[in-house]
Scaffold this active site. Structure first.
Site, short mmCIF file in Angstrom:
data_model
loop_
_atom_site.label_atom_id
_atom_site.label_comp_id
_atom_site.label_asym_id
_atom_site.label_seq_id
_atom_site.Cartn_x
_atom_site.Cartn_y
_atom_site.Cartn_z
N LYS A 8 14.91 -25.98 5.26
CA LYS A 8 16.19 -26.81 5.44
C LYS A 8 16.57 -27.38 5.13
O LYS A 8 16.08 -28.63 5.86
CB LYS A 8 16.13 -26.35 7.39
CG LYS A 8 15.31 -25.37 7.40
CD LYS A 8 15.31 -25.40 9.20
CE LYS A 8 14.77 -24.61 9.89
NZ LYS A 8 15.85 -22.91 10.19
N GLU A 51 14.86 -22.08 21.92
CA GLU A 51 15.23 -20.27 21.23
C GLU A 51 15.72 -20.21 22.17
O GLU A 51 15.78 -19.59 23.33
CB GLU A 51 14.15 -19.83 20.53
CG GLU A 51 13.87 -19.96 18.91
CD GLU A 51 12.75 -19.73 18.14
OE1 GLU A 51 12.74 -18.64 17.72
OE2 GLU A 51 11.46 -19.70 18.26
N HIS A 81 6.51 -26.51 12.91
CA HIS A 81 7.14 -27.42 12.76
C HIS A 81 7.55 -28.32 13.73
O HIS A 81 8.28 -29.31 12.34
CB HIS A 81 8.90 -26.13 13.17
CG HIS A 81 8.54 -24.35 12.56
ND1 HIS A 81 7.83 -24.28 11.60
CD2 HIS A 81 8.33 -23.63 13.36
CE1 HIS A 81 8.00 -23.19 11.25
NE2 HIS A 81 7.92 -22.23 11.94
N ARG A 108 0.87 -1.28 -0.27
CA ARG A 108 -0.04 -0.12 -0.04
C ARG A 108 1.04 1.21 -0.14
O ARG A 108 1.13 2.23 -0.80
CB ARG A 108 -1.10 -0.09 1.43
CG ARG A 108 -2.04 0.63 0.93
CD ARG A 108 -3.18 0.27 2.29
NE ARG A 108 -1.99 0.22 3.63
CZ ARG A 108 -2.44 0.35 4.76
NH1 ARG A 108 -4.11 0.41 4.63
NH2 ARG A 108 -1.79 -0.43 6.08
N HIS A 115 8.23 -22.99 6.81
CA HIS A 115 9.71 -23.10 6.38
C HIS A 115 11.10 -24.27 7.14
O HIS A 115 11.95 -24.40 6.33
CB HIS A 115 10.12 -21.14 6.85
CG HIS A 115 10.27 -21.55 8.05
ND1 HIS A 115 10.27 -21.20 8.79
CD2 HIS A 115 12.16 -21.36 8.77
CE1 HIS A 115 10.53 -20.89 10.15
NE2 HIS A 115 12.05 -21.19 10.35
N ASP A 165 2.10 -21.39 16.72
CA ASP A 165 3.55 -21.02 16.63
C ASP A 165 4.85 -22.01 15.85
O ASP A 165 5.22 -22.40 15.21
CB ASP A 165 4.60 -19.91 17.41
CG ASP A 165 4.98 -19.25 16.69
OD1 ASP A 165 4.73 -18.68 15.56
OD2 ASP A 165 6.98 -18.69 17.68
N LYS A 210 11.25 -20.11 24.33
CA LYS A 210 11.52 -19.14 24.03
C LYS A 210 12.34 -18.16 24.91
O LYS A 210 12.20 -19.70 26.10
CB LYS A 210 11.12 -17.60 23.79
CG LYS A 210 9.65 -18.23 22.37
CD LYS A 210 11.26 -17.20 21.26
CE LYS A 210 8.99 -17.50 20.28
NZ LYS A 210 9.61 -17.76 18.84
N LYS A 220 2.25 -18.90 7.15
CA LYS A 220 1.56 -19.70 8.39
C LYS A 220 1.30 -18.06 9.09
O LYS A 220 1.62 -16.61 8.76
CB LYS A 220 2.13 -20.35 9.04
CG LYS A 220 3.85 -20.06 9.85
CD LYS A 220 4.02 -21.11 11.13
CE LYS A 220 4.21 -20.23 12.45
NZ LYS A 220 5.18 -20.00 13.16
C1 BG6 Z 1 9.05 -19.27 13.27
C2 BG6 Z 1 8.19 -18.64 14.32
O1 BG6 Z 1 8.20 -20.17 12.24
O2 BG6 Z 1 10.01 -19.87 13.48
C3 BG6 Z 1 9.00 -18.06 15.08
O3 BG6 Z 1 6.72 -17.69 14.05
C4 BG6 Z 1 10.61 -18.32 15.29
O4 BG6 Z 1 7.86 -17.83 16.39
C5 BG6 Z 1 10.77 -19.18 14.25
O5 BG6 Z 1 11.30 -17.56 15.98
C6 BG6 Z 1 12.00 -19.55 14.26
O6 BG6 Z 1 12.65 -20.09 12.96
P1 BG6 Z 1 14.53 -20.44 12.83
O7 BG6 Z 1 14.05 -20.98 10.68
O8 BG6 Z 1 14.77 -19.33 12.74
O9 BG6 Z 1 14.24 -21.76 13.43
#
Ligand code: BG6
Length: 518
Positions: free
Chosen positions: A207, A241, A265, A63, A203, A260, A365, A173
């Site tokens: 990997k 993380e 994942h 936009r 994603h 999330d 986290k 997502k």
């Molecule tokens: C995302 C989550 O899908 O994956 C995030 O929304 C997370 O919260 C991230 O930090 C982690 O991805 P990666 O590739 O850094 O392990």
């Protein structure tokens, strides 16, 4: 794409994985984070590695008022800041950037789509305007609107068998926030596109090391024979993380770690680790096996949830000498929030191969380090010979697939310490990606964009997979209900989650493996 054309195309891809067909990628959400940090850097790397089609175009749709030139400038800066090489070569940039342009428009404004359609058709190469990838890097609440608008502007139609033109929709997502919303979203998308035109991104599947799970299992004779309840005692999957929610507090309040990370994942990783061998490497065969696996996970009743699922939320602490706020103090987070930033759970797969083998999954986290790994621990030896010696502490054999960072695979076994006494020590055989293949690891988005352009859906999530995963997650959320977090469910930033996560394994005489870099 026509089946024959598709097959030829895929055959071409085997060799060097270059996309041959011209296509245009339209990115909705062109001024967002994902575009500048991931999508454009990935496209740029594909381009300099010669994997983009000879003829391609990238149109950023958003936009804000921008010109082609100002958007290109931002994108270049993004590559310099966020890409895996952080380098841009002038002449390569010239060659790349002439293919990218900006289209200003409101996502809800039909006129903007008509203008887009007009712009797309203004090309000397017909196929550039008929082969279209629509990448929705926008809030999922707008997915429906965008596909409706694309359809009205005659840019997106359900694929008709035999048509040489194709249009695909790539969605990020979160794909829904529960089973019902995911089904509604799927129904909506499928008004204007067939399942084979929809590419749902996780994603993690892009990997390298996640892709290697299947390769490792099904291209080596030694491991697959042990890949079952006869040999394996339990499996651990950790995605930890070392960062908090940062500026994403508002988003996180809506989702929490279960939705999330687990819904996508971790359950994806688990399905690759535990599924049966597919009859072929075709996308549908692989995805059928993943769905079967997800459906074989034991149903989570509220009693099972109470026993086998642990949630947690971080309070202030220190991660790697860096002090961190508690979750409730993060920006745009309710100071009384009960959203989980950690989940651990024990799952069972009720099928012939895995009956009674616990799968422990955890993610969180602000844990002590960033690491993702799958660890298969083998059954102990019979309690005779060395195992029967009081003074010997034999460790169970374990195979660890280290997904990130320090990607690699290790096998742990017991070795005799040299000398006259009988002493054993766990030792390991290790394969490291970097040592073996050098430091080249393409970003997940490179692979995913490449596959979306090529029309190979293997690394994307099919409708029934998403829905099966939501079914699991919904039953866990139902078990939690509205119960606020109890004191036992908090953990200090920089620790491995609440104590209850350790108890989850302790009752089975197991302990979490600490995923330290090797
Ligand atoms: C995302 C989550 O899908 O994956 C995030 O929304 C997370 O919260 C991230 O930090 C982690 O991805 P990666 O590739 O850094 O392990």
């Amino acid at each position: 794409m026509e089946d024959k054309a598709y097959k030829n195309h895929m055959a071409g891809l085997q060799d060097g994985r270059k996309v041959d067909e011209p296509c245009t990628i339209v990115i909705f959400g062109a001024s967002g984070d994902l575009t500048v940090r991931k999508l454009i850097p990935a496209l740029y790397h594909l381009f300099i590695e010669g994997q983009m089609p000879e003829s391609f175009r990238v149109v950023g749709f958003a936009r804000r008022e921008k010109t082609d030139e100002s958007w290109r400038k931002e994108m270049r800066a993004g590559i310099e800041k966020y890409s895996r090489t952080c380098k841009v070569n002038n002449s390569q940039w010239q060659a790349f950037s002439k293919n990218i342009c900006y289209h200003r428009g409101d996502l809800t404004d039909a006129v903007a789509y008509d203008a887009l359609a007009e712009r797309l058709t203004k090309s000397e190469n017909n196929r550039l305007s008929s082969n279209l990838v629509f990448y929705l890097a926008i809030s999922p609440s707008l997915f429906g609107e965008v596909v409706d608008q694309l359809h009205t502007a005659k840019l997106l139609n359900r694929y008709v068998e035999g048509d040489a033109r194709w249009q695909r929709v790539v969605v990020e997502k979160p794909f829904g926030h529960d089973l019902k919303s995911a089904q509604l979203l799927n129904n909506h998308l499928m008004r204007h596109a067939r399942e084979r035109q929809i590419f749902r991104i996780d994603h993690y599947l892009g990997k390298e090391t996640v892709q290697n799970i299947m390769m490792f299992r099904f291209s080596n004779a030694i491991f697959e024979q042990l890949w079952n309840r006869e040999a394996i005692d339990h499996v651990q999957i950790t995605v930890s993380e070392d960062i908090g929610v940062g500026s994403r507090g508002g988003y996180f309040e809506e989702v929490g770690s279960l939705r999330d990370m687990m819904q996508n994942h971790l359950l994806q990783i688990m399905s690759l680790v535990a599924m049966e061998p597919p009859p072929s490497l075709e996308a549908e065969d692989i995805r059928n096996e993943k769905v079967k696996l997800l459906k074989s996970i034991r149903k989570m009743t509220p009693e099972i949830v109470a026993q086998n699922v642990v949630r947690g939320q971080y309070f202030a602490g220190t991660v790697n000498e860096d002090s961190r706020n508690g979750y409730r103090q993060e920006e745009r987070v309710d100071p009384e929030s009960n959203v989980e930033t950690f989940v651990a759970m024990k799952l069972f797969v009720d099928n012939w191969r895995w009956s009674d083998v616990p799968f422990y999954l955890r993610t969180g986290k602000n844990l002590p380090n960033r690491a993702s790994e799958v660890r298969l621990q083998f059954r102990p030896t019979p309690n005779v010979l060395f195992a029967a010696q009081d003074n010997l502490d034999l460790h169970a054999n374990a195979l660890t697939l280290r997904l990130q960072p320090d990607e690699g695979i290790s096998l742990r076994f017991n070795g005799k310490v040299p000398g006259n006494s009988i002493e054993t020590r766990p030792v390991r055989m290790h394969f490291g990606y970097n040592a073996e293949f050098g430091a080249y690891t393409p970003e997940a988005y490179e692979r995913l964009l490449l596959e979306a352009m090529a029309g190979d859906a293997t690394l994307f999530i099919r409708r029934d997979e998403v829905e099966a995963a939501w079914q699991i997650v919904d039953s866990i959320r139902k078990g939690w209900g509205d119960t606020p977090l109890s004191n036992r469910e908090f953990y200090a930033a920089g620790t491995w989650g609440p104590v209850a996560a350790d108890d989850l394994l302790e009752v089975d005489n197991h302990v979490w493996h600490i995923p330290l870099p090797d």
